[in-house]
Design a protein around this motif. Structure first.
Motif, short mmCIF file in Angstrom:
data_model
loop_
_atom_site.label_atom_id
_atom_site.label_comp_id
_atom_site.label_asym_id
_atom_site.label_seq_id
_atom_site.Cartn_x
_atom_site.Cartn_y
_atom_site.Cartn_z
N SER A 39 0.83 -1.21 0.00
CA SER A 39 0.00 0.00 0.00
C SER A 39 0.86 1.25 0.00
CB SER A 39 -0.89 -0.01 1.25
OG SER A 39 -1.49 1.24 1.45
N ARG A 40 0.36 2.26 -0.73
CA ARG A 40 0.92 3.60 -0.53
C ARG A 40 0.60 3.99 0.90
NH1 ARG A 40 1.22 5.96 -5.93
NH2 ARG A 40 0.55 4.31 -7.30
N LEU A 41 1.31 4.97 1.45
CA LEU A 41 1.08 5.32 2.85
C LEU A 41 -0.32 5.89 3.02
CD1 LEU A 41 4.31 7.02 4.22
CD2 LEU A 41 3.51 4.67 4.51
N HIS A 98 -10.22 1.99 13.88
CA HIS A 98 -9.69 0.65 13.64
C HIS A 98 -10.14 0.00 12.34
CE1 HIS A 98 -8.23 -0.20 18.00
NE2 HIS A 98 -7.52 0.68 17.36
N PHE A 100 -10.65 1.52 9.60
CA PHE A 100 -10.33 2.43 8.50
C PHE A 100 -8.85 2.31 8.12
CE2 PHE A 100 -14.19 3.87 10.30
CZ PHE A 100 -14.91 4.46 9.27
N SER A 101 -8.55 2.67 6.88
CA SER A 101 -7.19 2.51 6.38
C SER A 101 -6.15 3.47 6.97
CB SER A 101 -7.16 2.68 4.86
OG SER A 101 -7.92 1.67 4.27
N PRO A 102 -6.48 4.77 7.18
CA PRO A 102 -5.40 5.71 7.49
C PRO A 102 -4.55 5.31 8.70
CG PRO A 102 -7.39 6.90 7.01
CD PRO A 102 -7.77 5.45 7.06
N GLN A 103 -3.28 5.50 8.54
CA GLN A 103 -2.35 5.23 9.63
C GLN A 103 -1.82 6.54 10.20
OE1 GLN A 103 0.59 2.36 8.57
NE2 GLN A 103 1.85 2.84 10.33
N TYR A 104 -1.88 7.58 9.37
CA TYR A 104 -1.43 8.91 9.80
C TYR A 104 -2.57 9.89 9.54
CZ TYR A 104 2.94 6.38 9.32
OH TYR A 104 3.91 5.43 9.43
N ASN A 126 0.64 10.09 14.21
CA ASN A 126 0.59 8.64 13.98
C ASN A 126 -0.58 8.09 14.78
OD1 ASN A 126 0.96 5.89 13.86
ND2 ASN A 126 3.13 5.93 14.46
N TYR A 128 -1.39 5.18 15.37
CA TYR A 128 -1.09 3.92 16.07
C TYR A 128 0.23 4.01 16.81
CZ TYR A 128 -5.14 2.49 13.59
OH TYR A 128 -6.43 2.43 13.16
N ARG A 129 0.22 4.80 17.85
CA ARG A 129 1.43 5.02 18.64
C ARG A 129 1.06 4.76 20.10
NH1 ARG A 129 5.49 5.29 20.72
NH2 ARG A 129 7.32 6.61 20.44
N GLY A 130 0.40 3.65 20.32
CA GLY A 130 -0.06 3.34 21.66
C GLY A 130 -1.31 4.13 21.98
N GLN A 131 -1.98 3.81 23.08
CA GLN A 131 -3.16 4.57 23.44
C GLN A 131 -3.34 4.62 24.95
OE1 GLN A 131 -5.34 1.63 20.83
NE2 GLN A 131 -6.89 1.94 22.41
N LEU A 169 7.79 11.55 6.97
CA LEU A 169 7.41 10.14 6.85
C LEU A 169 8.36 9.38 5.93
CD1 LEU A 169 3.52 10.36 6.77
CD2 LEU A 169 5.00 9.68 8.66
#
Lengths: 444, 96
Positions: A39-41, A98, A100-104, A126, A128-131, A169
């Motif tokens: 995937s592209r970012l 969760h 959804f695709s976006p990571q940033y 980001n 997904y950097r812990g929660q 990135l």
């Protein structure tokens, strides 16, 4: 405590901790995953709070979205594609993202701070950097930046934000603040006498301004490595000659005065020399002029037409087009050995070579039975790939980060600028001025 | 039973793993994952970086996105999955 005792305690602690590690690694399940999807970012761009008051072409989020889409490196998600529209870190509910695709994610705000003054604030986070509960920790923020500018500068700031996202990135610089130059031909007072303009614009075609104007043809603009000057060919005098314009001052100087036709200027990577083509002895041949001493030396000879020089990034050789083997093909001239070597073998017409700044790729114009299209050749493997199928393309030029290629094309009767990514995945047309656009060049 | 759920967990995470373009298939990163009783991912720790930040981040995101992970309904069987050491190698990547 005696030395003896403390040693024993340390010993005991060591045993306990070793034991502890052994227990936990026995209890821990080990898994290995090798399957995923390329995937592209994936990145979410949220409309900035307050930007709705601005015209669409000044809205930061739209410009950043376009930039990242143009780059070919990102999958951009926005609007209804997002589970929520946060304006700040605290607004993000991690669990909602969760599925959804976006990571940033990029969000922020624009607010007026005075007469014609705006503060633009944007963050890259980001997801997904812990929660902490359903919230992101402050360490999820990759950057938070703010710029205060007037309305005219809002596009520039948005491009800067795009560059910040891209380099944070990907670890390489973006091209969104770079400039392009091209020749614009517009109708003049009479149909037989059009006006020619050397135009400098943002990479996406916005903010065009004239760097030189003439009622005689102009051709072949080439940016100096420092981005302050453009060399080009002018027919202002009876025969075409090479000029340099300083785009900061507008000062114009003539560089070559060899007999015959002079054209196709190309800067050496150190900016000290210009390679060019002259027909002073008959056939077009390659020359180099030292810009400080104005000393001219000839590189190639013979009866063939040699033209369109372009330096390799190390400055030790240049590539050019020649018909010495029959049809036009790309050759490489090495300064130290004065040797010429043929580089292209696919098809019977390859011309207008341009080397990527990282030295890995050569883009060129390839003609086959369909017409003229942009191709790339990998300089390590010699692998050749056609990138466009417009059949009326010309003048491919690499972007400063070696990822994109700018070229001129036709749709109907209009000449336009277009961009294709080096992997052929991204194709886009730049917004058009009135008139015909020719021979683009991308600043370093 | 443990093997069956290992497979289900890998499938769940693999479905969410978006591997950045241009990453070498020879790279690998390792994560330590703590899983709650309901299969929810509590923490993801990078214990060995691949050397490529984007690959590391894509791996961590995949684990969080797959939360809650599929666990056996039996409590004792589920306890085996409390802590996971996951190695991710982009060897068999679908081109999207």
């Amino acid at each position: 405590m005696s030395k003896q005792l403390s040693k024993k305690i340390i010993h005991a602690i060591t045993i306990v901790s070793l034991f502890g590690v052994a227990i936990s690694s026995m209890a821990m399940l080990s898994l290995e995953l090798t399957q995923g999807t390329r995937s592209r970012l994936p990145i979410a761009i949220v409309s900035l709070e307050g930007e709705q008051a601005l015209s669409a072409d000044r809205q930061t989020s739209r410009i950043v979205m376009d930039d990242l889409n143009h780059s070919g490196e990102f999958s951009v998600f926005s609007g209804a594609q997002l589970p929520e529209q946060p304006q700040a870190l605290e607004d993000i509910h991690v669990s909602r993202w969760h599925g959804f695709s976006p990571q940033y994610i990029v969000f922020g705000k624009v607010h007026p701070v005075g007469v014609d003054q705006y503060t633009v604030e944007a963050s890259l986070v980001n997801l997904y950097r812990g929660q902490e509960g359903d919230k992101l920790p402050p360490s999820a923020v990759i950057f938070k930046k703010s710029y205060t500018v007037n309305e005219q500068q809002l596009r520039r700031v948005a491009h800067q934000m795009s560059d910040d996202v891209y380099s944070s990135l990907l670890g390489v610089s973006g091209v969104f603040s770079s400039k392009i130059a091209y020749i614009l031909v517009q109708p003049g007072k009479t149909p037989t006498q059009p006006n020619y303009h050397l135009v400098v614009a943002d990479y996406d075609g916005y903010n065009p301004r004239f760097a030189a104007n003439s009622n005689q043809p102009m051709m072949s603009p080439a940016w100096s490595p420092d981005g302050h000057q453009i060399a080009f060919v002018s027919f202002q005098k009876t025969l075409p000659a090479i000029f340099i314009v300083d785009i900061r001052t507008g000062i114009l100087q003539q560089v070559t005065a060899l007999a015959g036709i002079n054209g196709a200027p190309a800067w050496s990577p150190d900016g000290k020399n210009l390679a060019f083509v002259s027909s002073q002895t008959g056939a077009a041949k390659l020359y180099v002029i030292d810009l400080a001493s104005r000393q001219v030396s000839r590189l190639t000879d013979g009866l063939s037409i040699d033209t369109e020089p372009h330096y390799m990034p190390d400055g030790r050789s240049l590539v050019f087009t020649s018909n010495r083997g029959g049809g036009p093909q790309i050759y490489q001239y090495t300064f130290a050995t004065k040797r010429v070597e043929r580089l292209t073998y696919v098809g019977d017409y390859n011309a207008s070579a341009n080397i990527s700044p990282d030295g890995k790729w050569m883009t060129l114009l390839h003609r086959d039975k369909n017409g003229f299209n942009v191709a790339v050749q990998n300089l390590m493997t010699d692998q050749f790939k056609l990138l466009t199928h417009d059949n009326e393309d010309e003048s491919p030029k690499f972007s400063p980060n070696s990822q994109l290629i700018l070229y001129a094309t036709h749709t109907g009767h209009k000449h336009l600028l277009a961009i294709v990514s080096v992997d052929g995945q991204i194709h886009l047309l730049l917004p058009a001025n009135d008139g015909n656009i020719q021979e683009p060049s991308w600043s370093k | 039973m443990v093997d069956q759920y290992k497979g289900l967990i890998l499938e769940a995470i693999g479905q969410h793993w978006l591997v950045p373009t241009g990453v070498s298939p020879s790279l690998a990163c390792q994560l330590m994952i703590t899983v709650g009783e309901q299969g929810n991912v509590d923490t993801v720790q990078l214990i060995k970086s691949s050397g490529n930040v984007l690959l590391d981040q894509s791996a961590i995101a995949a684990v969080y996105k797959a939360s809650p992970l599929p666990l056996p309904s039996d409590k004792d069987a589920a306890a085996v999955f409390k802590q996971l050491r996951l190695t991710l190698k982009p060897e068999q990547i679908l081109e999207s």
